[in-house]
Design an enzyme around this catalytic site. Structure first.
Site, PDB file in Angstrom:
ATOM      1  N   HIS A  83      29.165  34.256  46.978  1.00 32.46           N
ATOM      2  CA  HIS A  83      30.196  35.060  46.326  1.00 32.46           C
ATOM      3  C   HIS A  83      29.791  35.407  44.894  1.00 32.46           C
ATOM      4  O   HIS A  83      30.015  36.527  44.421  1.00 32.46           O
ATOM      5  CB  HIS A  83      31.512  34.284  46.349  1.00 32.46           C
ATOM      6  CG  HIS A  83      32.635  34.973  45.654  1.00 32.46           C
ATOM      7  ND1 HIS A  83      33.191  34.510  44.482  1.00 32.46           N
ATOM      8  CD2 HIS A  83      33.313  36.115  45.962  1.00 32.46           C
ATOM      9  CE1 HIS A  83      34.162  35.312  44.096  1.00 32.46           C
ATOM     10  NE2 HIS A  83      34.261  36.295  44.970  1.00 32.46           N
ATOM     11  N   GLU A  86      27.317  38.217  45.033  1.00 36.40           N
ATOM     12  CA  GLU A  86      28.005  39.484  45.340  1.00 36.40           C
ATOM     13  C   GLU A  86      28.511  40.141  44.062  1.00 36.40           C
ATOM     14  O   GLU A  86      28.370  41.349  43.860  1.00 36.40           O
ATOM     15  CB  GLU A  86      29.167  39.211  46.300  1.00 36.40           C
ATOM     16  CG  GLU A  86      30.071  40.408  46.551  1.00 36.40           C
ATOM     17  CD  GLU A  86      31.532  40.015  46.671  1.00 36.40           C
ATOM     18  OE1 GLU A  86      32.366  40.639  45.981  1.00 36.40           O
ATOM     19  OE2 GLU A  86      31.831  39.088  47.439  1.00 36.40           O
ATOM     20  N   HIS A  87      29.095  39.345  43.166  1.00 40.08           N
ATOM     21  CA  HIS A  87      29.595  39.876  41.893  1.00 40.08           C
ATOM     22  C   HIS A  87      28.452  40.391  41.021  1.00 40.08           C
ATOM     23  O   HIS A  87      28.525  41.480  40.450  1.00 40.08           O
ATOM     24  CB  HIS A  87      30.346  38.781  41.132  1.00 40.08           C
ATOM     25  CG  HIS A  87      31.763  38.609  41.544  1.00 40.08           C
ATOM     26  ND1 HIS A  87      32.820  38.787  40.689  1.00 40.08           N
ATOM     27  CD2 HIS A  87      32.318  38.274  42.743  1.00 40.08           C
ATOM     28  CE1 HIS A  87      33.959  38.571  41.320  1.00 40.08           C
ATOM     29  NE2 HIS A  87      33.676  38.243  42.580  1.00 40.08           N
ATOM     30  N   GLU A 163      39.000  34.276  38.926  1.00 41.57           N
ATOM     31  CA  GLU A 163      39.375  34.597  40.311  1.00 41.57           C
ATOM     32  C   GLU A 163      39.778  33.340  41.069  1.00 41.57           C
ATOM     33  O   GLU A 163      40.738  33.353  41.852  1.00 41.57           O
ATOM     34  CB  GLU A 163      38.211  35.286  41.009  1.00 41.57           C
ATOM     35  CG  GLU A 163      38.525  35.750  42.420  1.00 41.57           C
ATOM     36  CD  GLU A 163      37.367  36.475  43.082  1.00 41.57           C
ATOM     37  OE1 GLU A 163      37.488  36.826  44.273  1.00 41.57           O
ATOM     38  OE2 GLU A 163      36.333  36.690  42.415  1.00 41.57           O
TER      39      GLU A 163
END
Length: 448
Positions: A83, A86-87, A163
């Site tokens: 994740h 991905e950012h 997040e």
């Protein structure tokens, strides 16, 4: 601009093949007569796969770049790295800054985003059909040429920590993570996709860059597209966008899909988390089916009949007759070695015991007696309608192609799926309910 013959350049499969109709193909691809109409597949020598579906009556196109890596592939020291990466891939390449990446599709009215789950990561875009080459170029640039600088990693670390905190304020997210952690205790499937504040704080720039180099290989990538497009044009665009800087130069076989293994035993138990929410979120479930199980259509009918709409058994009993919760739903999910059928609802704290008792009673009744024929027909109708309506736009078709290709599942035509749903019998549903709904139970409760 006319490109050189792709058969002579890097990334091309040697030799010209023919399509299912016997026509010579302008680009190499695996001939597969089992593909549905308007669906075509190309596998490059590098192992990168391209699957498209032509929808000539629309004026848009959806594109997805699917990478076969997710949270289940992470060691404890790299928890959350998929994740995180991905950012970071949105932060800039050698030819585009982060602002350039944002502006490229914004100025043509397009949309670009990404998501990570347990088994794969997907970068996706939706654009006008005439702007599909731009979308391919932008996503190809991001995936193959991200700079992954220390400054970008440190900046995005703070965003991801925010997040994680945001998810901690969402009851649905908290109860889902608690359920998974209990159900698959000790297995990577049970760990959260985003990671923890501790694991994200510990990840270094080298950790993220090494993870990218190890997992983002052509043989692990599927490019799927649907909409108003020409397959051969998309192959050409992908070869150009991904072929820069030698990314497609090494010849490899496509990475084999995750093999179906012995079923992972669900760890039964109850987990209660105290949170300052107004309601208690409840998730109760049993082990379901592994991915690719031929009984998945019967499971879909069972799940829909139990909690797929306002006429479903659980909605009628929990809300309409007893008023225990505003909404109640059932869902099923599947992985290569595990699956789950679960029921979710939220209610006031004083109603939790009654809600859980009613859900358990309804599931036990379905396991003991099956469903009535009218419930099965209703479930089939809902599932068939949801299938067709869900595939009306290019985005949903792109998702279907990408997920199926990456997991090694057959790509079924809509008519094939509808026929499989229609073929489900009450006896099959009853047999499956008796197997699934009598197994070990996991119950997650989150609230005050």
């Amino acid at each position: 601009m006319t490109l050189p013959d792709p058969h002579e350049g890097p990334g091309a499969t040697a030799g010209r093949q023919h399509d299912a109709a016997g026509r010579p193909s302008a680009f190499p691809h695996l001939v597969d007569v089992s593909l549905p109409p308007h669906v075509r597949r190309t596998t490059l020598a590098s192992g990168l796969r391209i699957v498209t579906e032509s929808m000539p009556d629309v004026r848009s196109a959806s594109l997805g770049v699917w990478v076969g890596v997710g949270s289940r592939d992470e060691s404890p020291a790299l928890h959350g790295c998929s994740h995180f990466l991905e950012h970071v891939l949105f932060k800039g390449t050698s030819t585009r800054s982060a602002m350039d990446l944002s502006v490229a599709l914004d100025e043509v009215g397009g949309e670009v985003n990404a998501f990570t789950d347990r088994e794969h990561t997907c970068f996706h875009a939706r654009v006008l059909d005439t702007d599909l080459p731009l979308a391919v170029d932008v996503l190809g640039d991001m995936v193959t040429d991200s700079l992954i600088t220390a400054a970008d990693v440190d900046a995005e670390r703070e965003v991801i920590l925010d997040e994680i905190a945001m998810h901690a304020d969402d009851p649905d997210d908290v109860v889902a993570e608690a359920f998974a952690e209990r159900a698959w205790a000790g297995h990577p499937l049970g760990q959260s996709v985003a990671g923890t504040a501790e694991s994200i704080a510990a990840l270094s720039r080298d950790d993220v860059a090494d993870f990218h180099a190890r997992h983002y290989r052509p043989s692990s990538i599927v490019v799927s597209a649907a909409g108003r497009l020409d397959h051969d044009d998309v192959v050409e665009q992908v070869q150009r966008a991904f072929g820069r800087r030698g990314f497609l130069d090494v010849a490899e076989e496509p990475r084999a899909p995750r093999r179906r293994e012995r079923p992972l035993a669900l760890e039964p138990g109850t987990v209660r988390l105290t949170r300052p929410f107004e309601q208690v979120s409840v998730l109760l479930g049993h082990a379901g089916l592994q991915r690719g199980d031929p009984r998945r259509f019967a499971l879909g009918v069972l799940t829909t009949a139990l909690g797929g709409g306002t006429s479903s058994r659980l909605f009628q009993e929990v809300r309409e007759r007893r008023g225990l919760a505003y909404s109640v739903y059932a869902y099923s999910s599947a992985h290569r070695e595990a699956g789950v059928l679960a029921v979710g609802a939220s209610c006031l704290p004083e109603r939790v015991d009654a809600l859980v008792d009613v859900v358990r009673a309804e599931l036990a009744a379905a396991a003991r007696d099956g469903l009535e024929a009218v419930e099965v027909r209703r479930g089939q109708g809902q599932l068939r309608g949801a299938t067709v309506l869900g595939l009306e736009d290019p985005g949903s078709r792109m998702y279907r192609l990408g997920r199926a290709e990456l997991s090694g599942e057959p790509i079924l035509g809509v008519d094939e799926v509808l026929a499989a749903i229609a073929a489900v019998t009450p006896e099959q549903v009853a047999e499956l309910a008796a197997e699934v709904l009598t197994g070990p139970e996991v119950l997650a409760l989150v609230g005050p």
